[in-house]
Design an enzyme around this catalytic site. Structure first.
Site, PDB file in Angstrom:
ATOM      1  NE  ARG A   1      -3.683   5.799  11.530  1.00  0.00           N
ATOM      2  CZ  ARG A   1      -4.051   5.343  10.346  1.00  0.00           C
ATOM      3  NH1 ARG A   1      -3.379   5.662   9.271  1.00  0.00           N
ATOM      4  NH2 ARG A   1      -5.106   4.572  10.217  1.00  0.00           N
TER       5      ARG A   1
ATOM      6  CD  GLU B   1      -5.940   4.947  13.915  1.00  0.00           C
ATOM      7  OE1 GLU B   1      -6.334   6.002  13.378  1.00  0.00           O
ATOM      8  OE2 GLU B   1      -5.584   3.950  13.259  1.00  0.00           O
TER       9      GLU B   1
ATOM     10  NE  ARG C   1       5.728   8.784  -4.240  1.00  0.00           N
ATOM     11  CZ  ARG C   1       4.892   9.170  -3.282  1.00  0.00           C
ATOM     12  NH1 ARG C   1       5.343   9.882  -2.257  1.00  0.00           N
ATOM     13  NH2 ARG C   1       3.620   8.856  -3.348  1.00  0.00           N
TER      14      ARG C   1
ATOM     15  NE  ARG D   1      -3.295   0.217   2.979  1.00  0.00           N
ATOM     16  CZ  ARG D   1      -4.491   0.611   2.567  1.00  0.00           C
ATOM     17  NH1 ARG D   1      -5.199  -0.174   1.795  1.00  0.00           N
ATOM     18  NH2 ARG D   1      -4.975   1.777   2.924  1.00  0.00           N
TER      19      ARG D   1
ATOM     20  NE  ARG E   1      -5.109  -5.371  15.970  1.00  0.00           N
ATOM     21  CZ  ARG E   1      -4.721  -5.595  17.213  1.00  0.00           C
ATOM     22  NH1 ARG E   1      -5.133  -6.691  17.865  1.00  0.00           N
ATOM     23  NH2 ARG E   1      -3.937  -4.741  17.836  1.00  0.00           N
TER      24      ARG E   1
ATOM     25  CG  ASP F   1      -7.572   2.105   0.129  1.00  0.00           C
ATOM     26  OD1 ASP F   1      -7.631   1.931   1.358  1.00  0.00           O
ATOM     27  OD2 ASP F   1      -6.498   2.117  -0.508  1.00  0.00           O
TER      28      ASP F   1
ATOM     29  CE1 TYR G   1      -6.472  -1.192   4.926  1.00  0.00           C
ATOM     30  CE2 TYR G   1      -4.536  -2.561   5.172  1.00  0.00           C
ATOM     31  CZ  TYR G   1      -5.169  -1.362   5.345  1.00  0.00           C
ATOM     32  OH  TYR G   1      -4.495  -0.327   5.941  1.00  0.00           O
TER      33      TYR G   1
HETATM   34  N1  UDP Z   1       2.640   1.004   8.342  1.00  0.00           N
HETATM   35  C1  UDP Z   1       3.718   1.034   9.217  1.00  0.00           C
HETATM   36  N2  UDP Z   1       4.211   2.241   9.616  1.00  0.00           N
HETATM   37  C2  UDP Z   1       3.667   3.411   9.230  1.00  0.00           C
HETATM   38  C3  UDP Z   1       2.566   3.396   8.361  1.00  0.00           C
HETATM   39  C4  UDP Z   1       2.074   2.177   7.943  1.00  0.00           C
HETATM   40  O1  UDP Z   1       4.216  -0.018   9.608  1.00  0.00           O
HETATM   41  O2  UDP Z   1       4.156   4.477   9.661  1.00  0.00           O
HETATM   42  C5  UDP Z   1       2.140  -0.305   7.896  1.00  0.00           C
HETATM   43  C6  UDP Z   1       1.116  -0.877   8.886  1.00  0.00           C
HETATM   44  O3  UDP Z   1       1.226  -2.276   8.899  1.00  0.00           O
HETATM   45  C7  UDP Z   1      -0.187  -0.428   8.285  1.00  0.00           C
HETATM   46  C8  UDP Z   1       0.099  -0.595   6.802  1.00  0.00           C
HETATM   47  O4  UDP Z   1       1.476  -0.200   6.653  1.00  0.00           O
HETATM   48  O5  UDP Z   1      -1.279  -1.198   8.721  1.00  0.00           O
HETATM   49  C9  UDP Z   1      -0.772   0.205   5.867  1.00  0.00           C
HETATM   50  O6  UDP Z   1      -0.688   1.580   6.210  1.00  0.00           O
HETATM   51  P1  UDP Z   1      -1.806   2.648   5.785  1.00  0.00           P
HETATM   52  O7  UDP Z   1      -1.287   3.979   6.165  1.00  0.00           O
HETATM   53  O8  UDP Z   1      -2.167   2.380   4.371  1.00  0.00           O
HETATM   54  O9  UDP Z   1      -2.994   2.202   6.748  1.00  0.00           O
HETATM   55  P2  UDP Z   1      -4.495   2.813   6.928  1.00  0.00           P
HETATM   56  O10 UDP Z   1      -4.408   4.305   6.746  1.00  0.00           O
HETATM   57  O11 UDP Z   1      -5.362   2.101   5.939  1.00  0.00           O
HETATM   58  O12 UDP Z   1      -4.797   2.423   8.349  1.00  0.00           O
END
Ligand code: UDP
Length: 377
Positions: free
Chosen positions: A284, A305, A182, A178, A254, A355, A353
């Site tokens: 986060r 969160e 870059r 996901r 989850r 979007d 999962y």
């Molecule tokens: N992830 C991580 N560190 C980060 C951001 C994301 O390990 O700082 C991993 C984590 O396993 C997460 C996944 O990447 O569930 C997908 O992240 P995304 O930001 O796409 O999650 P969402 O916003 O859908 O919760």
């Protein structure tokens, strides 16, 4: 399919999946539907409310940012609301400092104290990545192959353990896919062409989708299997295991929850800051007013969160899709295939999962299939 003698359709769940199916049935075939939702509002997990205490538009079940590279999908959602372009520039707060995410040239130079250009950074990352992994079998292997152990441990290992409650070795590699890596200073979290947030909130977008004479909406109305006999077909966007009374077992999800804080001024100067380390229990911090930079507010509302396993009382958010889940899912999928009167849609209905953009695209597709209309090319 003729519309005149068509019995109404029941749509369970008033999120994007259900609302798009209802709208398509109405617009394309004049078919009436009843959309029910167990909650007291429409819009599912993208429900947003302007909070009484701050005047800030809050994404009640966590922030949602709409992103797609498909112009048709973008044009479709823009029919139902004004979307403001939005760039999500996530930061990661660690014990070593604050870093730019997703991993980009800035992150690599910050983290390793280097001055690498794109070509050098690519070669450098290749030198620290684990090239012995050719076909990554799980999240951890995917990370080690892409970015090597140091960056993986700093940004992904702890976050993923907190978010998913298990080792990244148990999770599919697709979760990591996901996020882009870059070799430029582009720090836009999403690689899509169109990224935006609706000016009046997602709930207004869903209300507009559902605003059609063929569509009746009943909130605070839980699904009951006895309802099925009054309708020509059911589109079900709730959890597929719930539909079958959990008879084959419960699928793992989850759930996430938040500590809500109201403060004066600017709390963190950004919409999202991730906390990948295990030294804090949360994943986060979201500051809602920064998701609407076109608005001005003196106060601020902050969501910290947390993630935990879903119990029967919790809202399922993230399908875990561990090996044991996939065995259970297969049984439900076999039962679904043997239930021609029901179509399962959306993240919970398909236990994937997904979007929002993908949910919409699939809902459009499945309705066209149901109506026996040609699919777009
Ligand atoms: N992830 C991580 N560190 C980060 C951001 C994301 O390990 O700082 C991993 C984590 O396993 C997460 C996944 O990447 O569930 C997908 O992240 P995304 O930001 O796409 O999650 P969402 O916003 O859908 O919760």
């Amino acid at each position: 399919m003729s519309s005149s003698n068509q019995r109404p359709i029941l749509i369970v769940g008033a999120g994007f999946a259900g609302a798009v199916v209802a709208r398509e049935l109405a617009e394309r075939a004049n078919i009436s539907s009843v959309v029910i939702d167990s909650r007291d509002h429409v819009a599912g997990n993208c429900h947003s409310v302007r909070a009484a205490d701050t005047g800030i538009l809050e994404h009640v079940y966590g922030p949602h940012i709409f992103h797609t590279s498909n112009r048709e999908t973008w044009d479709y959602v823009n029919r139902f609301g004004v979307f403001h372009p939005f760039v999500n520039r996530v930061k990661a707060s660690t014990q070593r400092g604050i870093f730019s995410l997703p991993i980009n040239l800035h992150t690599i130079n910050q983290f390793y104290g280097r001055h690498l250009n794109p070509v050098e950074a690519r070669a450098f990352l290749a030198s620290v990545a684990d090239s012995s992994i050719t076909a990554p079998a799980n999240f951890e292997e995917q990370a080690l192959k892409m970015i090597g152990r140091d960056l993986y441990e700093a940004f992904f290992l702890g976050y993923t353990q907190k978010q998913w409650g298990c080792s990244p070795r148990e999770l599919p590699a697709s979760i990591l896919s996901r996020l882009p890596v870059r070799f430029s200073y582009d720090d836009n979290y999403y690689a899509d062409t169109f990224v935006g947030i609706p000016e009046a909130g997602y709930t207004r977008v869903i209300e507009n989708l559902l605003d059609h004479p063929c569509i009746s909406v009943r909130v605070s109305t839980p699904w009951d299997p006895a309802m099925q006999r009054d309708f020509g077909h059911v589109f079900f966007s709730g959890p597929i295991d719930a539909f079958f009374g959990y008879e084959e077992g419960r699928l793992g999800y989850r759930t996430v929850y938040w500590d809500r804080l109201v403060a004066e001024g600017d709390y963190q100067g950004n919409a999202v800051i991730n906390y990948p380390g295990l030294e804090v229990p949360f994943t986060r911090v979201h500051e809602h007013k920064h998701f609407a930079p076109w608005e001005t507010h003196n106060r601020t509302v902050v969501f910290t969160e947390f993630s935990k396993e879903t119990t029967a009382a919790d809202t399922p958010y993230y399908p875990k899709r561990l090996k044991t889940d996939m065995t259970v899912l297969e049984k439900y999928q076999q039962r679904a295939a043997a239930s021609p009167g029901v179509t399962f849609i959306g993240r919970l209905g398909s236990y994937r999962y997904l979007d929002m953009n993908v949910v919409i695209e699939e809902a459009l597709k499945v309705t066209r299939q149901f109506l026996e209309l040609p699919q777009p090319t």
